[in-house]
Design a protein around this motif. Structure first.
Motif, PDB file in Angstrom:
ATOM      1  N   LEU A 144      16.029   5.566  12.658  1.00  0.00           N
ATOM      2  CA  LEU A 144      15.235   4.645  11.855  1.00  0.00           C
ATOM      3  C   LEU A 144      13.935   5.291  11.389  1.00  0.00           C
ATOM      4  CD1 LEU A 144      15.778   1.271  13.739  1.00  0.00           C
ATOM      5  CD2 LEU A 144      16.402   1.779  11.369  1.00  0.00           C
ATOM      6  N   GLU A 145      13.422   6.243  12.163  1.00  0.00           N
ATOM      7  CA  GLU A 145      12.228   6.968  11.729  1.00  0.00           C
ATOM      8  C   GLU A 145      12.525   7.786  10.472  1.00  0.00           C
ATOM      9  OE1 GLU A 145      11.509   5.792  15.868  1.00  0.00           O
ATOM     10  OE2 GLU A 145      13.208   6.686  14.832  1.00  0.00           O
ATOM     11  N   GLU A 146      13.662   8.470  10.452  1.00  0.00           N
ATOM     12  CA  GLU A 146      14.054   9.226   9.259  1.00  0.00           C
ATOM     13  C   GLU A 146      14.282   8.282   8.085  1.00  0.00           C
ATOM     14  OE1 GLU A 146      17.329  11.930   9.624  1.00  0.00           O
ATOM     15  OE2 GLU A 146      16.734  12.565  11.645  1.00  0.00           O
ATOM     16  N   GLN A 147      14.930   7.172   8.363  1.00  0.00           N
ATOM     17  CA  GLN A 147      15.237   6.211   7.308  1.00  0.00           C
ATOM     18  C   GLN A 147      13.975   5.631   6.691  1.00  0.00           C
ATOM     19  OE1 GLN A 147      14.736   2.591   7.975  1.00  0.00           O
ATOM     20  NE2 GLN A 147      15.149   2.231   5.805  1.00  0.00           N
ATOM     21  N   ALA A 148      12.961   5.348   7.520  1.00  0.00           N
ATOM     22  CA  ALA A 148      11.762   4.665   7.041  1.00  0.00           C
ATOM     23  C   ALA A 148      11.024   5.459   5.975  1.00  0.00           C
ATOM     24  CB  ALA A 148      10.833   4.376   8.217  1.00  0.00           C
ATOM     25  N   LEU A 149      11.116   6.775   6.032  1.00  0.00           N
ATOM     26  CA  LEU A 149      10.398   7.607   5.061  1.00  0.00           C
ATOM     27  C   LEU A 149      11.058   7.595   3.692  1.00  0.00           C
ATOM     28  CD1 LEU A 149       8.154   9.674   4.428  1.00  0.00           C
ATOM     29  CD2 LEU A 149       9.727  11.472   5.228  1.00  0.00           C
ATOM     30  N   GLN A 150      12.379   7.525   3.648  1.00  0.00           N
ATOM     31  CA  GLN A 150      13.098   7.760   2.402  1.00  0.00           C
ATOM     32  C   GLN A 150      12.741   6.791   1.271  1.00  0.00           C
ATOM     33  OE1 GLN A 150      14.758  10.637   2.073  1.00  0.00           O
ATOM     34  NE2 GLN A 150      13.972  10.924   4.147  1.00  0.00           N
ATOM     35  N   PRO A 151      12.670   5.483   1.487  1.00  0.00           N
ATOM     36  CA  PRO A 151      12.291   4.598   0.379  1.00  0.00           C
ATOM     37  C   PRO A 151      10.871   4.844  -0.128  1.00  0.00           C
ATOM     38  CG  PRO A 151      13.325   3.359   2.158  1.00  0.00           C
ATOM     39  CD  PRO A 151      13.029   4.720   2.695  1.00  0.00           C
ATOM     40  N   ILE A 152       9.989   5.270   0.761  1.00  0.00           N
ATOM     41  CA  ILE A 152       8.604   5.511   0.353  1.00  0.00           C
ATOM     42  C   ILE A 152       8.528   6.676  -0.623  1.00  0.00           C
ATOM     43  CG2 ILE A 152       6.291   6.156   1.157  1.00  0.00           C
ATOM     44  CD1 ILE A 152       7.014   4.818   3.855  1.00  0.00           C
ATOM     45  N   ILE A 153       9.219   7.758  -0.331  1.00  0.00           N
ATOM     46  CA  ILE A 153       9.100   8.970  -1.159  1.00  0.00           C
ATOM     47  C   ILE A 153      10.114   9.026  -2.298  1.00  0.00           C
ATOM     48  CG2 ILE A 153       8.144  10.273   0.779  1.00  0.00           C
ATOM     49  CD1 ILE A 153      10.857  11.630   1.128  1.00  0.00           C
ATOM     50  N   ASN A 154      11.092   8.124  -2.300  1.00  0.00           N
ATOM     51  CA  ASN A 154      12.116   8.132  -3.346  1.00  0.00           C
ATOM     52  C   ASN A 154      11.493   7.768  -4.687  1.00  0.00           C
ATOM     53  OD1 ASN A 154      14.341   7.476  -5.098  1.00  0.00           O
ATOM     54  ND2 ASN A 154      15.617   7.233  -3.278  1.00  0.00           N
ATOM     55  N   PRO A 155      11.667   8.604  -5.723  1.00  0.00           N
ATOM     56  CA  PRO A 155      11.031   8.341  -7.027  1.00  0.00           C
ATOM     57  C   PRO A 155      11.493   7.081  -7.725  1.00  0.00           C
ATOM     58  CG  PRO A 155      12.546  10.217  -7.163  1.00  0.00           C
ATOM     59  CD  PRO A 155      12.379   9.902  -5.712  1.00  0.00           C
ATOM     60  N   VAL A 156      12.683   6.560  -7.376  1.00  0.00           N
ATOM     61  CA  VAL A 156      13.141   5.324  -8.009  1.00  0.00           C
ATOM     62  C   VAL A 156      12.913   4.113  -7.104  1.00  0.00           C
ATOM     63  CG1 VAL A 156      14.859   6.525  -9.408  1.00  0.00           C
ATOM     64  CG2 VAL A 156      15.524   5.556  -7.198  1.00  0.00           C
ATOM     65  N   GLU A 157      12.233   4.329  -6.000  1.00  0.00           N
ATOM     66  CA  GLU A 157      11.907   3.200  -5.127  1.00  0.00           C
ATOM     67  C   GLU A 157      10.383   3.047  -5.059  1.00  0.00           C
ATOM     68  OE1 GLU A 157      14.471   2.597  -1.623  1.00  0.00           O
ATOM     69  OE2 GLU A 157      15.625   4.323  -2.320  1.00  0.00           O
ATOM     70  N   MET A 158       9.747   3.488  -3.991  1.00  0.00           N
ATOM     71  CA  MET A 158       8.304   3.288  -3.861  1.00  0.00           C
ATOM     72  C   MET A 158       7.501   4.450  -4.454  1.00  0.00           C
ATOM     73  SD  MET A 158       8.576   1.563  -0.071  1.00  0.00           S
ATOM     74  CE  MET A 158       6.993   0.756   0.070  1.00  0.00           C
ATOM     75  N   ASN A 159       8.141   5.596  -4.584  1.00  0.00           N
ATOM     76  CA  ASN A 159       7.610   6.731  -5.355  1.00  0.00           C
ATOM     77  C   ASN A 159       6.222   7.182  -4.901  1.00  0.00           C
ATOM     78  OD1 ASN A 159       7.689   8.715  -7.355  1.00  0.00           O
ATOM     79  ND2 ASN A 159       6.770   7.384  -8.899  1.00  0.00           N
ATOM     80  N   ILE A 176       0.819  -1.209   0.000  1.00  0.00           N
ATOM     81  CA  ILE A 176       0.000   0.000   0.000  1.00  0.00           C
ATOM     82  C   ILE A 176       0.856   1.264   0.000  1.00  0.00           C
ATOM     83  CG2 ILE A 176      -0.185   0.192   2.519  1.00  0.00           C
ATOM     84  CD1 ILE A 176      -3.113   1.010   2.145  1.00  0.00           C
ATOM     85  N   LEU A 177       2.108   1.146   0.443  1.00  0.00           N
ATOM     86  CA  LEU A 177       2.965   2.329   0.546  1.00  0.00           C
ATOM     87  C   LEU A 177       3.799   2.587  -0.713  1.00  0.00           C
ATOM     88  CD1 LEU A 177       4.192   2.077   4.259  1.00  0.00           C
ATOM     89  CD2 LEU A 177       2.340   3.468   3.308  1.00  0.00           C
ATOM     90  N   SER A 178       3.507   1.889  -1.807  1.00  0.00           N
ATOM     91  CA  SER A 178       4.178   2.190  -3.081  1.00  0.00           C
ATOM     92  C   SER A 178       3.169   2.767  -4.074  1.00  0.00           C
ATOM     93  CB  SER A 178       4.826   0.937  -3.666  1.00  0.00           C
ATOM     94  OG  SER A 178       3.866  -0.053  -3.984  1.00  0.00           O
ATOM     95  N   LYS A 179       3.654   3.536  -5.025  1.00  0.00           N
ATOM     96  CA  LYS A 179       2.807   4.299  -5.945  1.00  0.00           C
ATOM     97  C   LYS A 179       1.756   3.438  -6.624  1.00  0.00           C
ATOM     98  CE  LYS A 179       2.008   8.195  -8.267  1.00  0.00           C
ATOM     99  NZ  LYS A 179       1.630   9.467  -7.604  1.00  0.00           N
ATOM    100  N   ASP A 180       2.197   2.327  -7.216  1.00  0.00           N
ATOM    101  CA  ASP A 180       1.254   1.457  -7.929  1.00  0.00           C
ATOM    102  C   ASP A 180       0.873   0.227  -7.109  1.00  0.00           C
ATOM    103  OD1 ASP A 180       3.583   0.026  -7.995  1.00  0.00           O
ATOM    104  OD2 ASP A 180       3.741  -0.076 -10.185  1.00  0.00           O
ATOM    105  N   THR A 231      12.005   0.496 -12.170  1.00  0.00           N
ATOM    106  CA  THR A 231      13.072   1.502 -12.148  1.00  0.00           C
ATOM    107  C   THR A 231      14.233   1.032 -11.288  1.00  0.00           C
ATOM    108  OG1 THR A 231      11.393   3.231 -12.326  1.00  0.00           O
ATOM    109  CG2 THR A 231      13.611   3.920 -11.706  1.00  0.00           C
ATOM    110  N   LYS A 232      15.451   1.132 -11.829  1.00  0.00           N
ATOM    111  CA  LYS A 232      16.638   0.706 -11.094  1.00  0.00           C
ATOM    112  C   LYS A 232      17.051   1.737 -10.059  1.00  0.00           C
ATOM    113  CE  LYS A 232      19.291  -2.553 -13.884  1.00  0.00           C
ATOM    114  NZ  LYS A 232      20.611  -2.803 -14.506  1.00  0.00           N
ATOM    115  N   GLY A 233      17.393   1.244  -8.871  1.00  0.00           N
ATOM    116  CA  GLY A 233      17.966   2.108  -7.861  1.00  0.00           C
ATOM    117  C   GLY A 233      19.425   2.403  -8.160  1.00  0.00           C
TER     118      GLY A 233
END
Length: 318
Positions: free
Chosen positions: A105-120, A46-50, A78-80
């Protein structure tokens, strides 16, 4: 410190056992803590764009929550840019990610979710989805007495990641008095680790990391052009430096290095043994690697055996 890790393992043993397959239940009665809610979020696309991938898509439980690819694929294939590191044994770390850009870890947890080449997925969109879910609204109210917010979403994921501590490896049994817990080759490898190979200068402590940044010469400004820590600090002294990873479970987290360039532990050891044979003109390389280690073939095998002995029992392939 080691006693604390064993205590954590004992208290959370039932929870940690389920990690290796993921917690998929939707019964709210079974989700009654931040850790269990965070576990559900970790495995939920649910936490990824598609809605095609989850945190666990790249942090695979059966591989000590690392990936098997040099770089992971995000939404849409998309490749990381970097290898996905393990999220085990991070509860005491002061810097996270290869470049150390997050301090918790709280700061870290957000980054993959909002990263355009990860969960976007933007944090705003993520919260819209959670607040539109009857189940998640019920769970967040139960655990946090609140609707889903960015803060408590990240607190839950981080709480789950803090349960991913490991301290049940053959090596742990060996240092706790079982002389037969590891092979004679691994015993010899341990002596090489702290002696001739000088690995414990950087890989020290209970999780085998000094929590510092080092350049081992994997940046040459050409085909190897990731400047690492420098991308965060813009300090020229940090060019080519990356966070020293912990070595627990390293036997199952291949491929290795920030770019996944080494497919096996033996390739990693061979690099340290003679860096110039692998990467020419590495920049800012640490002085400890200024000359070959001079390890023999047998010593390389022994050192590999020791590193494999750091693998927690739950990740050993039967």
């Amino acid at each position: 410190m080691k006693g604390n890790k064993i205590k954590i393992f004992t208290v959370l043993s039932l929870l940690v056992f389920t990690m290796t397959v993921g917690f998929q239940a939707d019964d709210p009665a079974e989700i009654n803590s931040r850790e269990r809610l965070g576990e559900k979020l970790f495995f939920d696309p649910i936490l990824s764009k598609d809605q095609s991938i989850s945190c666990a898509s790249c942090h695979k439980p059966e591989f000590a929550f690392a990936d098997t690819s040099a770089v992971s694929l995000g939404v849409g294939g998309t490749k990381g840019a970097r290898n996905t590191p393990t999220v085990t044994n991070l509860s005491g770390r002061s810097h996270l990610f290869w470049d150390g850009r997050s301090a918790s870890l709280e700061e870290q947890a957000l980054q993959p979710i909002i990263n355009p080449v990860e969960m976007n997925l933007s944090a705003h969109e993520a919260l819209e989805r959670l607040n539109s879910s009857k189940l998640y609204v019920e769970l967040f109210k139960k655990v946090f007495n609140s609707l889903p917010t960015e803060k408590n979403m990240l607190q839950a994921i981080a709480a789950y990641e803090r349960t991913l501590e490991t301290s049940n490896s053959p090596y742990d049994r060996y240092i706790n008095g079982d002389d037969h817990a590891i092979s004679p080759a691994a015993v010899r490898g341990r002596m090489l680790f702290i002696g001739k190979a000088n690995c414990n200068t950087c890989h020290s402590g209970e999780d085998f990391t000094a929590d510092r940044f080092k350049s081992i010469g994997l940046f040459n400004g050409k085909e190897l052009n990731d400047a690492g820590r420098y991308e965060v600090t813009k300090n020229a002294e940090h060019i080519g430096e990356f966070k020293i990873p912990g070595l627990r479970n390293v036997g199952v987290t291949a491929p290795y290095m920030h770019n996944g360039m080494f497919k096996t532990l033996k390739e990693v050891i061979n690099y340290y043994n003679a860096p110039d044979d692998v990467v020419k003109n590495g920049k800012n390389r640490d002085l400890a690697l200024s000359k070959p280690l001079g390890l023999t073939k047998d010593e390389i095998n022994d050192l590999e055996a020791f590193l494999i002995s750091l693998t927690d029992d739950r990740f050993v392939k039967k």
